[in-house]
Motif scaffolding. Structure first.
Motif, mmCIF file in Angstrom:
data_model
loop_
_atom_site.group_PDB
_atom_site.id
_atom_site.type_symbol
_atom_site.label_atom_id
_atom_site.label_comp_id
_atom_site.label_asym_id
_atom_site.label_seq_id
_atom_site.Cartn_x
_atom_site.Cartn_y
_atom_site.Cartn_z
ATOM 1 N N GLY A 60 36.852 41.785 32.649
ATOM 2 C CA GLY A 60 36.271 41.373 33.926
ATOM 3 C C GLY A 60 35.645 39.988 33.848
ATOM 4 N N CYS B 17 35.810 42.281 40.154
ATOM 5 C CA CYS B 17 35.456 43.639 40.600
ATOM 6 C C CYS B 17 36.694 44.507 40.819
ATOM 7 C CB CYS B 17 34.640 43.577 41.888
ATOM 8 S SG CYS B 17 32.946 42.981 41.652
ATOM 9 N N ARG C 50 36.951 36.542 35.953
ATOM 10 C CA ARG C 50 36.066 35.672 36.743
ATOM 11 C C ARG C 50 36.174 34.225 36.276
ATOM 12 N NH1 ARG C 50 31.572 33.330 35.380
ATOM 13 N NH2 ARG C 50 30.100 32.596 36.982
ATOM 14 N N TYR D 151 36.220 47.962 38.815
ATOM 15 C CA TYR D 151 36.036 49.193 39.585
ATOM 16 C C TYR D 151 37.358 49.919 39.839
ATOM 17 C CZ TYR D 151 31.278 47.634 40.288
ATOM 18 O OH TYR D 151 29.972 47.239 40.075
#
Length: 387
Positions: free
Chosen positions: A70, A92, A74, A96
């Protein structure tokens, strides 16, 4: 609790394979004494902590790597010239995702490969050619399939790492000598030498420990692999039916042809947008592979968030594609469940479901490409800096 009380276990079977191989290592034996261990011995070395510290250390390690994915997503999206808001949303989408969370917490090692591949892309965006070569070499040593990224990454590298001119690789401008000179640029050659050198150093080290067994189980097995067990691949049923004949080996080798052709074309056409190219290549590789299981989906799911800031897909269309992907998997899983736990002969149904899943994936990839804005990464970066 689920492992002790339910027929469907939570812990991935590969996690038990890693741990068993680690036990052989602790006893001074070969990790390949454990049947079906076909990975680098480095993984077995790391998993010794499951036996010396706690049985869940490996799961925690893979879950931490899942979080690192993650962070890398980014960073890559930001370095590609997009806003912080879009970068966080992209991360995300991975963090998730219930599928990727389940795979890592069950003890599957795919998050390790995802970190290495994304780290290589991030390093190339940072123009750190040598470090990128080292990471790619480690990734190919750990699992051979990331070698498909070597060509687009090689072509992506430019001497100045600025906006790459949109001149086709096959352009005759300047003659053959100019074309060869363009292909053999110094920074590209440096990347190739470092990546190959890293791979050879690690592999030679492991070969000095475990000899031909290491080469056979870690690399050659995956090139010659024939698997007649049910999986998502459209090749599984033909391989199952021809298992005892010479046609099985021929079909297994022939399965590489469409993969290789499509990967070469993709590299030549999309290398300027490295994130998009890597995603498309991985999607093609998994979809056309002669063996395809759920854990393979992580290979392209970790790259998908990199595309989201540049897509023109609406939320509604994206949701429809996601529903199609999930529903086609559900059809396959239904037949697999009745085969494994009901004892019913559902092989033909599973193969038909595999064909539906294959066609669904082809449609999804075509739609994603239709709505994707493709542009050189450094062009986006330069535009952002100019604003």
């Amino acid at each position: 609790w689920q492992d002790r009380n339910m027929a469907v276990k939570f812990t991935d079977v590969d996690y038990r394979v890693f741990t068993d191989a680690a036990e052989h290592v602790l006893h001074g034996e070969s990790p390949y004494d454990r049947p079906t261990f076909r990975y680098t011995p480095l993984l077995a070395f790391m998993m010794t902590l499951n036996l010396t510290v706690h049985e869940c250390v490996g799961k925690v390690f893979f879950s931490v790597l899942d979080l690192a994915v993650g962070v890398l997503i980014r960073s890559i999206v930001k370095d590609a010239g997009h806003s912080e808001h879009r970068a966080v949303l992209s991360a995300c989408c991975w963090l998730y995702n219930p599928l990727t969370m389940a795979i890592s917490t069950r003890g599957n090692a795919e998050s390790l490969l995802a970190v290495l591949v994304l780290a290589c892309i991030w390093l190339l965006y940072k123009k750190w050619t040598v470090m990128a070569g080292i990471v790619l070499g480690v990734a190919v040593h750990c699992k051979f399939f990331p070698i498909i990224y070597s060509l687009p990454m090689y072509l992506f590298i430019n001497d100045g790492f600025g906006a790459i001119p949109l001149v086709p690789l096959w352009s005759s401008r300047g003659g053959v000598l100019a074309a060869v000179s363009n292909f053999l640029r110094p920074r590209r050659l440096l990347f190739a030498v470092v990546a190959a050198g890293t791979f050879l150093i690690l592999s030679t080290w492991m070969y000095s420990w475990y000899g031909d067994e290491f080469v056979q189980e870690t690399f050659l097995y995956h090139l010659t692999r024939r698997d007649n067990r049910h999986n998502f691949s459209v090749y599984f049923y033909p391989l199952y039916l021809t298992w005892q004949s010479s046609l099985s080996s021929l079909l297994s080798l022939a399965a590489f042809l469409p993969q290789v052709l499509l990967l070469l074309v993709t590299s030549a056409l999309l290398y300027r947008d490295l994130a998009l190219c890597c995603f498309v290549e991985t999607f093609i590789f998994v979809t056309f592979n002669k063996v395809c299981t759920s854990q393979y989906f992580v290979w392209y799911l970790c790259l998908l968030p990199l595309l989201l800031p540049s897509t023109r897909l609406t939320l509604r269309k994206g949701g429809a594609l996601l529903a199609l992907w999930g529903a086609s998997q559900g059809l396959w899983l239904l037949g697999a469940y009745y085969l494994e736990f009901g004892g019913l002969n559902t092989f033909l149904y599973i193969w038909l479901a595999s064909l539906i899943f294959f066609c669904s994936n082809a449609f999804i990839l075509a739609t994603v490409l239709t709505y994707q804005t493709c542009s050189p990464a450094f062009s986006r970066e330069e535009k952002r800096k100019a604003l």
